[in-house]
Write a protein that holds these residues in place. Structure first.
Motif, PDB file in Angstrom:
ATOM      1  N   GLU A  56       2.868  13.148 -32.385  1.00  0.00           N
ATOM      2  CA  GLU A  56       3.398  13.321 -31.038  1.00  0.00           C
ATOM      3  C   GLU A  56       3.551  14.805 -30.711  1.00  0.00           C
ATOM      4  O   GLU A  56       3.200  15.266 -29.614  1.00  0.00           O
ATOM      5  N   SER A  57       4.076  15.560 -31.657  1.00  0.00           N
ATOM      6  CA  SER A  57       4.230  17.001 -31.452  1.00  0.00           C
ATOM      7  C   SER A  57       2.880  17.673 -31.253  1.00  0.00           C
ATOM      8  O   SER A  57       2.694  18.460 -30.306  1.00  0.00           O
ATOM      9  N   GLY A  82       1.339  17.051 -27.875  1.00  0.00           N
ATOM     10  CA  GLY A  82       1.990  17.834 -26.839  1.00  0.00           C
ATOM     11  C   GLY A  82       1.582  19.293 -26.880  1.00  0.00           C
ATOM     12  O   GLY A  82       1.364  19.924 -25.838  1.00  0.00           O
ATOM     13  N   TRP A 125       7.289  21.498 -26.654  1.00  0.00           N
ATOM     14  CA  TRP A 125       6.074  20.699 -26.813  1.00  0.00           C
ATOM     15  C   TRP A 125       5.817  19.766 -25.639  1.00  0.00           C
ATOM     16  O   TRP A 125       4.700  19.297 -25.449  1.00  0.00           O
ATOM     17  N   THR A 126       6.839  19.516 -24.820  1.00  0.00           N
ATOM     18  CA  THR A 126       6.666  18.663 -23.656  1.00  0.00           C
ATOM     19  C   THR A 126       6.187  19.451 -22.438  1.00  0.00           C
ATOM     20  O   THR A 126       5.854  18.859 -21.407  1.00  0.00           O
ATOM     21  N   ASP A 133       8.116  21.978 -21.027  1.00  0.00           N
ATOM     22  CA  ASP A 133       9.252  22.614 -20.353  1.00  0.00           C
ATOM     23  C   ASP A 133       9.378  24.076 -20.777  1.00  0.00           C
ATOM     24  O   ASP A 133       9.206  24.407 -21.952  1.00  0.00           O
TER      25      ASP A 133
END
Length: 228
Positions: A198-199, A202, A221-222, A224
């Motif tokens: 997941e990381s 991202g 990682w999202t 932001d």
């Protein structure tokens, strides 16, 4: 197809970044202290030539310089991933000076040395990007003191990347620091928030989306934006 240079692909985030990029057809140059220890998930790519392995120890300036001499191709994206946690439970009151210095050599000076050595390769790209794996633990807005050497090394590397962004912007080379999340790796531990897959996904979206307009920024990682 772009060419990515990723330090420390032997495990964790570096290994998963390399695997995911290779799976989508990118060219990856991965560094290891011992290329004979290439992870099984990457070995087929190394055999096919899609993955090029370089011997590199981010604490060893001669090792970095020799790795750069062995490479004769443009680099589109450099990912400074190699790093250590240092003393896990040491606060500012009981940290060991030698361990602290080792953490700074790996996490702060290592990325700077790698960028300096591979800058000629980045300059051969039309729109090069540099992404350095940092951590929110280094943010000046967090006053905690556990793992103080790690926190200090990440605060310092953020400032180094900010300076490099200023220096390299006129050349069209973008520089970013990123927080990969609290990831379930050997460093993050089994109780961490997110899986390494997941990381890495991202972080790849970040690499794809960020441009010179955002150079000098600190992101998670999202996607932001974070404060230093």
């Amino acid at each position: 197809m772009s060419t990515y240079l990723i330090t420390g692909i032997g495990r964790g985030i570096g290994q998963e970044l390399a695997r995911a990029l290779l799976m989508r057809g990118e060219r990856v140059i991965g560094t290891l202290r011992d290329p004979a220890q290439v992870p099984a998930s990457l070995s087929a790519f190394a055999e096919s030539g899609q993955l090029k392995l370089l011997t590199l120890d981010v604490q060893d300036g001669a090792s970095i310089a020799e790795a750069a001499r062995q490479l004769d191709e443009p680099v589109d994206v450099l990912v400074n991933n190699a790093g250590i946690i240092g003393q896990r439970n040491a606060s500012s009151l009981d940290t060991d000076a030698e361990s602290f210095l080792e953490t700074l050599r790996v996490n702060t000076l290592g990325p700077l040395r790698v960028i300096q050595a591979f800058l000629p390769h980045l300059r051969r790209s039309k729109a090069a990007k540099i992404m350095t794996i940092s951590s929110r633990m280094g943010s000046m807005s967090h006053a905690k003191s556990d793992r103080i050497a790690y926190r200090a090394s990440k605060a310092a590397v953020n400032k180094v990347m900010q300076g490099l962004a200023t220096d390299l912007q006129p050349e069209g080379i973008a520089v970013f620091a990123v927080h990969p999340g609290w990831v379930r790796t050997d460093m993050g531990g089994s109780g961490a928030d997110i899986a390494v897959e997941e990381s890495a996904a991202g972080l790849i979206r970040l690499i794809d989306g960020l441009s010179l307009k955002e150079t000098g920024g600190f992101f998670d990682w999202t996607g932001d934006r974070l404060s230093f």
